[in-house]
Scaffold this active site. Sequence first.
Site, mmCIF file in Angstrom:
data_model
loop_
_atom_site.group_PDB
_atom_site.id
_atom_site.type_symbol
_atom_site.label_atom_id
_atom_site.label_comp_id
_atom_site.label_asym_id
_atom_site.label_seq_id
_atom_site.Cartn_x
_atom_site.Cartn_y
_atom_site.Cartn_z
ATOM 1 N N HIS A 1 0.826 -1.209 0.000
ATOM 2 C CA HIS A 1 0.000 0.000 0.000
ATOM 3 C C HIS A 1 0.860 1.258 0.000
ATOM 4 C CE1 HIS A 1 -3.774 2.209 1.414
ATOM 5 N NE2 HIS A 1 -2.809 3.095 1.629
ATOM 6 N N GLU A 2 1.846 1.308 0.881
ATOM 7 C CA GLU A 2 2.673 2.516 0.987
ATOM 8 C C GLU A 2 3.608 2.668 -0.210
ATOM 9 O OE1 GLU A 2 1.866 4.701 3.059
ATOM 10 O OE2 GLU A 2 0.558 3.415 4.249
ATOM 11 N N HIS B 1 1.899 4.143 -3.218
ATOM 12 C CA HIS B 1 1.739 5.600 -3.155
ATOM 13 C C HIS B 1 2.868 6.323 -3.901
ATOM 14 C CE1 HIS B 1 -1.683 6.854 -0.777
ATOM 15 N NE2 HIS B 1 -1.388 6.024 0.212
#
Length: 210
Positions: A164-165, A168
């Site tokens: 998820h990170e 980004h």
Amino acid sequence: MSTLKNRVEALVELYRDDVAPIVALGDPVLRQQAEPYDGQLGDELLGEFVELLQRTMRAAPGVGVAAPQVGISLRMAVMEDPAPVPDEVAEARERYPLEFFTAINPSYEAVGRTLRGFYEGCLSMPGYTAVVNRPLKVDAVYTDVAGERVKRELSGWQARIFQHETDHLSGVVYVDKLEPRSLATAANYANRWADPVPTKAARELGFHLD
């Protein structure tokens, strides 16, 4: 025109004893390819920026914050998960404590073909959550704050957080990968779908679950 270092210095100074505001979905910085880190900040400023990201993540509260989420298009993120969940949830989601760390210039590759689908959310899109089917295990690679290149295999929720990170930093938000019919308000999730595994939600809402 301000340099990236100038922008970080200004942000750190403005929120030295506070937390930075989280950039919301719709801001262009969340859709950019973040700039690789190659020492632009210097050790002292890097440390101060990491501390700001850490404070911001913990106050949110969240389990990760990427630099673009505070308006800085730089390939780095911080992650930490105390995993304050019941044993049943921890086992079903493979959600176990993840100690705080900083990932600079991170990348990942799936290990095997096994996927798992769970609800996740994002600090840049508060009030909503949706199921994302992600690789269960990944080979994670990143540089730590000491400049050492780290390789580690992550599984379960730790792998989910890292994916998820890291996404980004490529301008990808979880809504780009979600199962559309699973999208729910946080209130509806809490009232209807907060099971350890979203099997019931998949059946009743009609979405694919790995």
